[in-house]
Design a protein around this motif. Sequence first.
Motif: not given
Length: 226
Positions: A68-74
């Motif tokens: 999730v974080r690698q996909a820049n979903i914050n």
Amino acid sequence: MSLNILIVEDDAELAETLAAQMADFDHDTTIAGNGHKALATIVNGAFDAVILDRVMPLMDGLTFLQHVRQANINVPVLILTAFGKASQKVEGLEAGADDYVVKPIDPLELNARLHALVRARQWSGKESDTMRAGDIMVSPTKFRAWRNDIAIDLPGTEFKLLLELVRHAGSVLTRPMLLERVWNYDFEPTTNIVDTYIKRLRKKLTEGGGDDPISTLRGVGYMLRK
């Protein structure tokens, strides 16, 4: 304030219980029974917060969170788990979680924690939507950061760290202060989590060739230069 919450939990009975508890606070919920389903769901949906189990089949909670974080979903993520050792809490927060809570938890406290996480992401100063320190600018409401007008992609914890440094630019923030304000720690972890995240943040801030804007005061803490 009603929230749209993604519950990532492989125990169907517990997931339904959480959904019912959240409904009592007028929140809408979506349940994903494993990490793979949760990834597909979070990419295609707009959620205000995620309640995440740590141990699940097919894909564990920390692996899901890293994707999730690698996909820049914050989106704010609260890990709700039976694993309560300090080292396990550190692992969860280092993976990108915004909060780490050990089961069981009172629904009132869970609701309060979720609202606190969402408010932290939506915070903005009354004067402006953006805050500036030197050539660095951050938008708390948009969860965006720039240096020399060039956008910087930062996952959740790195953004919170930068935001805290910008808020107090020109002043020294000690490690205990950062642990409390960024990670919500009320204890000193055994790992050098602050130093690790400062190193990551420095790398992101200097990728365009600029000088390192963060000063280190050995044995004390860090300061963002104005």
